[in-house]
Write a protein that holds these residues in place. Structure first.
Motif, PDB file in Angstrom:
ATOM      1  N   VAL A 193      -0.159  35.320  70.428  1.00  0.00           N
ATOM      2  CA  VAL A 193      -1.353  34.722  71.005  1.00  0.00           C
ATOM      3  C   VAL A 193      -1.205  33.209  70.982  1.00  0.00           C
ATOM      4  O   VAL A 193      -1.092  32.608  69.906  1.00  0.00           O
ATOM      5  CB  VAL A 193      -2.619  35.142  70.245  1.00  0.00           C
ATOM      6  CG1 VAL A 193      -3.841  34.469  70.861  1.00  0.00           C
ATOM      7  CG2 VAL A 193      -2.780  36.659  70.236  1.00  0.00           C
ATOM      8  N   GLU A 194      -1.230  32.622  72.167  1.00  0.00           N
ATOM      9  CA  GLU A 194      -1.099  31.165  72.286  1.00  0.00           C
ATOM     10  C   GLU A 194      -2.480  30.517  72.263  1.00  0.00           C
ATOM     11  O   GLU A 194      -3.478  31.108  72.697  1.00  0.00           O
ATOM     12  CB  GLU A 194      -0.413  30.778  73.599  1.00  0.00           C
ATOM     13  CG  GLU A 194       0.942  31.398  73.824  1.00  0.00           C
ATOM     14  CD  GLU A 194       0.894  32.708  74.579  1.00  0.00           C
ATOM     15  OE1 GLU A 194       1.903  33.094  75.194  1.00  0.00           O
ATOM     16  OE2 GLU A 194      -0.175  33.360  74.574  1.00  0.00           O
ATOM     17  N   LEU A 214       0.620  23.067  70.621  1.00  0.00           N
ATOM     18  CA  LEU A 214       0.314  24.454  70.976  1.00  0.00           C
ATOM     19  C   LEU A 214       0.720  25.354  69.810  1.00  0.00           C
ATOM     20  O   LEU A 214       1.712  25.106  69.134  1.00  0.00           O
ATOM     21  CB  LEU A 214       1.076  24.860  72.229  1.00  0.00           C
ATOM     22  CG  LEU A 214       0.890  23.961  73.459  1.00  0.00           C
ATOM     23  CD1 LEU A 214       1.688  24.520  74.631  1.00  0.00           C
ATOM     24  CD2 LEU A 214      -0.568  23.823  73.813  1.00  0.00           C
ATOM     25  N   SER A 215      -0.054  26.409  69.612  1.00  0.00           N
ATOM     26  CA  SER A 215       0.235  27.375  68.557  1.00  0.00           C
ATOM     27  C   SER A 215       0.529  28.738  69.163  1.00  0.00           C
ATOM     28  O   SER A 215      -0.074  29.122  70.160  1.00  0.00           O
ATOM     29  CB  SER A 215      -0.957  27.506  67.603  1.00  0.00           C
ATOM     30  OG  SER A 215      -1.244  26.279  66.975  1.00  0.00           O
ATOM     31  N   TYR A 261       1.438  27.638  79.437  1.00  0.00           N
ATOM     32  CA  TYR A 261       2.500  27.711  78.438  1.00  0.00           C
ATOM     33  C   TYR A 261       2.428  29.062  77.729  1.00  0.00           C
ATOM     34  O   TYR A 261       1.361  29.486  77.277  1.00  0.00           O
ATOM     35  CB  TYR A 261       2.379  26.573  77.437  1.00  0.00           C
ATOM     36  CG  TYR A 261       2.862  25.258  78.008  1.00  0.00           C
ATOM     37  CD1 TYR A 261       2.091  24.579  78.952  1.00  0.00           C
ATOM     38  CD2 TYR A 261       4.079  24.708  77.627  1.00  0.00           C
ATOM     39  CE1 TYR A 261       2.531  23.384  79.501  1.00  0.00           C
ATOM     40  CE2 TYR A 261       4.530  23.510  78.169  1.00  0.00           C
ATOM     41  CZ  TYR A 261       3.758  22.855  79.108  1.00  0.00           C
ATOM     42  OH  TYR A 261       4.200  21.676  79.645  1.00  0.00           O
ATOM     43  N   TYR A 262       3.575  29.699  77.636  1.00  0.00           N
ATOM     44  CA  TYR A 262       3.684  31.020  77.014  1.00  0.00           C
ATOM     45  C   TYR A 262       4.668  30.965  75.852  1.00  0.00           C
ATOM     46  O   TYR A 262       5.650  30.226  75.891  1.00  0.00           O
ATOM     47  CB  TYR A 262       4.216  32.046  78.015  1.00  0.00           C
ATOM     48  CG  TYR A 262       3.398  32.248  79.254  1.00  0.00           C
ATOM     49  CD1 TYR A 262       3.597  31.461  80.391  1.00  0.00           C
ATOM     50  CD2 TYR A 262       2.428  33.250  79.319  1.00  0.00           C
ATOM     51  CE1 TYR A 262       2.861  31.646  81.533  1.00  0.00           C
ATOM     52  CE2 TYR A 262       1.682  33.451  80.476  1.00  0.00           C
ATOM     53  CZ  TYR A 262       1.909  32.650  81.570  1.00  0.00           C
ATOM     54  OH  TYR A 262       1.169  32.849  82.710  1.00  0.00           O
ATOM     55  N   CYS A 263       4.433  31.810  74.857  1.00  0.00           N
ATOM     56  CA  CYS A 263       5.472  32.041  73.859  1.00  0.00           C
ATOM     57  C   CYS A 263       5.921  33.494  73.987  1.00  0.00           C
ATOM     58  O   CYS A 263       5.176  34.354  74.482  1.00  0.00           O
ATOM     59  CB  CYS A 263       4.991  31.734  72.450  1.00  0.00           C
ATOM     60  SG  CYS A 263       3.595  32.702  71.860  1.00  0.00           S
ATOM     61  N   GLY A 301      -0.585  33.272  77.326  1.00  0.00           N
ATOM     62  CA  GLY A 301      -0.483  31.904  77.785  1.00  0.00           C
ATOM     63  C   GLY A 301      -1.694  31.052  77.472  1.00  0.00           C
ATOM     64  O   GLY A 301      -2.790  31.553  77.193  1.00  0.00           O
ATOM     65  N   THR A 302      -1.477  29.751  77.498  1.00  0.00           N
ATOM     66  CA  THR A 302      -2.547  28.778  77.323  1.00  0.00           C
ATOM     67  C   THR A 302      -2.334  27.661  78.339  1.00  0.00           C
ATOM     68  O   THR A 302      -1.197  27.211  78.537  1.00  0.00           O
ATOM     69  CB  THR A 302      -2.594  28.241  75.870  1.00  0.00           C
ATOM     70  OG1 THR A 302      -3.712  27.374  75.705  1.00  0.00           O
ATOM     71  CG2 THR A 302      -1.324  27.493  75.487  1.00  0.00           C
ATOM     72  N   GLN A 303      -3.407  27.258  78.991  1.00  0.00           N
ATOM     73  CA  GLN A 303      -3.314  26.274  80.071  1.00  0.00           C
ATOM     74  C   GLN A 303      -3.267  24.853  79.510  1.00  0.00           C
ATOM     75  O   GLN A 303      -4.104  24.478  78.686  1.00  0.00           O
ATOM     76  CB  GLN A 303      -4.508  26.409  81.017  1.00  0.00           C
ATOM     77  CG  GLN A 303      -4.579  25.345  82.104  1.00  0.00           C
ATOM     78  CD  GLN A 303      -3.536  25.540  83.180  1.00  0.00           C
ATOM     79  OE1 GLN A 303      -3.385  26.642  83.717  1.00  0.00           O
ATOM     80  NE2 GLN A 303      -2.822  24.472  83.536  1.00  0.00           N
TER      81      GLN A 303
END
Length: 133
Positions: free
Chosen positions: A5-6, A20-21, A94-96, A126-128
């Motif tokens: 979970v980002e 970012l986490s 952004y994705y991990c 993802g997180t924008q």
């Protein structure tokens, strides 16, 4: 079940910084490499950084080297991506993702990730990140 979970995205001004986490569960960092990627709508997903926690190795795409820093928290379940000197073209989702080391190899997983050649992974949603000029 492998889960990622980002968080930490948002609207930032150019020149600023962001962390970012990627909070993970369901697997051990000893067995995986963790990569960070970004994607702009209409463009291909791009790997920006990768870490193999057990080996202590970090890798960066040439386009972000020197501005991005990947790190792992002491709890060994969270991976961070620090982005410095943000630029408008850093705007993306952004994705991990986690890649089991047995698929691509201990020392070859992250290089494959950075080359955008690793596809068998588990992904977050993802997180924008939006960078204003």
């Amino acid at each position: 079940e492998v889960q990622l979970v980002e968080s930490g995205g948002g609207l930032v001004q150019a020149g600023g910084s962001l962390i970012l986490s990627c909070v993970t569960s369901g697997f051990s960092f000893d067995d995986y490499a963790i990569g960070w990627f970004r994607q702009v709508p209409g463009k291909a997903r791009e790997a920006v950084s990768c870490m193999t926690p057990r080996l202590g190795r970090t890798y960066y795409a040439p386009s972000v080297k020197g501005r991005f820093i990947i790190s792992v928290a002491n709890d060994k379940s969270t991976v961070y991506l620090q982005i410095n000197k943000l630029e408008p073209n850093d705007t993306a989702i952004y994705y991990c993702a986690a890649f089991h080391l047995t698929i691509y190899g201990d020392y070859t997983t992250c290089p494959a990730v950075i080359r955008n050649e690793a596809h068998s992974g588990s992904w977050g949603r993802g997180t924008q990140v939006t960078v204003s000029a």
